[in-house]
Design a protein around this motif. Sequence first.
Motif, PDB file in Angstrom:
ATOM      1  N   TRP A  85       4.785 114.647  51.470  1.00 27.24           N
ATOM      2  CA  TRP A  85       4.714 113.769  50.300  1.00 27.24           C
ATOM      3  C   TRP A  85       4.809 112.336  50.799  1.00 27.24           C
ATOM      4  O   TRP A  85       5.778 111.969  51.463  1.00 27.24           O
ATOM      5  N   ALA A 108       1.077 110.669  47.195  1.00 29.26           N
ATOM      6  CA  ALA A 108      -0.003 111.521  47.700  1.00 29.26           C
ATOM      7  C   ALA A 108       0.606 112.712  48.422  1.00 29.26           C
ATOM      8  O   ALA A 108       1.654 112.599  49.068  1.00 29.26           O
ATOM      9  N   VAL A 110      -0.246 115.079  51.467  1.00 30.91           N
ATOM     10  CA  VAL A 110      -1.110 115.009  52.644  1.00 30.91           C
ATOM     11  C   VAL A 110      -0.952 116.281  53.479  1.00 30.91           C
ATOM     12  O   VAL A 110       0.181 116.711  53.734  1.00 30.91           O
ATOM     13  N   PRO A 115      -5.411 113.533  52.500  1.00 29.21           N
ATOM     14  CA  PRO A 115      -4.788 113.596  51.178  1.00 29.21           C
ATOM     15  C   PRO A 115      -5.478 114.643  50.311  1.00 29.21           C
ATOM     16  O   PRO A 115      -6.704 114.679  50.230  1.00 29.21           O
ATOM     17  N   GLY A 118      -3.493 112.986  44.744  1.00 33.80           N
ATOM     18  CA  GLY A 118      -3.124 111.583  44.658  1.00 33.80           C
ATOM     19  C   GLY A 118      -2.833 111.162  43.232  1.00 33.80           C
ATOM     20  O   GLY A 118      -3.582 111.529  42.315  1.00 33.80           O
ATOM     21  N   ALA A 216      -3.399 106.362  50.869  1.00 34.17           N
ATOM     22  CA  ALA A 216      -3.696 107.799  50.839  1.00 34.17           C
ATOM     23  C   ALA A 216      -4.149 108.259  49.455  1.00 34.17           C
ATOM     24  O   ALA A 216      -5.183 108.921  49.312  1.00 34.17           O
ATOM     25  N   ALA A 217      -3.384 107.916  48.429  1.00 33.41           N
ATOM     26  CA  ALA A 217      -3.755 108.323  47.074  1.00 33.41           C
ATOM     27  C   ALA A 217      -5.064 107.673  46.648  1.00 33.41           C
ATOM     28  O   ALA A 217      -5.958 108.326  46.092  1.00 33.41           O
ATOM     29  N   LEU A 220      -8.318 109.149  48.270  1.00 38.13           N
ATOM     30  CA  LEU A 220      -8.713 110.414  47.642  1.00 38.13           C
ATOM     31  C   LEU A 220      -9.316 110.164  46.265  1.00 38.13           C
ATOM     32  O   LEU A 220     -10.346 110.759  45.901  1.00 38.13           O
ATOM     33  N   VAL A 239      -5.160 109.709  57.199  1.00 39.97           N
ATOM     34  CA  VAL A 239      -3.806 109.212  56.947  1.00 39.97           C
ATOM     35  C   VAL A 239      -2.967 109.308  58.216  1.00 39.97           C
ATOM     36  O   VAL A 239      -2.902 110.362  58.855  1.00 39.97           O
TER      37      VAL A 239
END
Length: 273
Positions: A85, A108, A110, A115, A118, A216-217, A220, A239
């Motif tokens: 997370w 996010a 991962v 990811p 998200g 990351a979020a 995606l 990531v």
Amino acid sequence: MLEQVETIVREVAEEVVLPKFRSLTAGEIEEKSPGELVTVADRASEVLLAKRLSALLPEAQIVGEEAVAADPGVLDRLAGDRPVWLIDPVDGTSNFAAGREPFGIMVALVRSGRPVLGVIYEPVPGAMTVAEEGSGTYVDGVRTRMGTEPLTLGELRGGILTRFLPDGVRERVEAGVSGLGAALPGFHCAAHEYREIVTGGEEFAFFWRSLPWDHAAGALIVREAGGVARRFDGTDYVVGDGRTGLLAARDQLSFELLREALVDGLPSHWVTA
């Protein structure tokens, strides 16, 4: 799981973030590094998010922005085999600390540097932008996809975040913006920048610094809406790879036009760093 994460993020925002918006005291704002602020809301949000996300998926590890600030070794968790997370407890802290919008919370999930879930939540005005790998992007519960009609360079508008650009790169980027539809200064909030891309407010965002919790979020979310998020050399954003430079764009053609305009000709060590 996506709906459960949305609920957790909303609840944390209501419990510890929004009560401090425009009510922070001077002692509740610190400079954790030169030019980088942290508030009591950032820290409380990360603690609560970590606790509730851990309960949701006990086998996952936690990597939060403030935990990394205290111990950079926490980032090593991204290299392991366990799911992670990734938490940005308050994105746009400088805005938040000044009592202005936008700011957001980003989470996010991962797996092996990719990811797969998200969530970006902007408590003011209550906008929720989410994606799950293979299931599309949703803004406030409505599925969204970016336009597919080809655009010229002169039709592309987006944020170019120049704050962290090194000398040499800055000059090259600034020389290339004249052909764009608009080079915007950005919102000092990646959470909002990504929502602007997938809702059509702008067609791209150009970043030099690409800390995992910031992107990351959003990467995606852009991909699941039909766009791309790539390094300047055209490779996918991974990531935790430790590289710099990230360009998120509405489609591959726009990415190529932007890359040619803004970074082509830079020495290879800048493009593949």
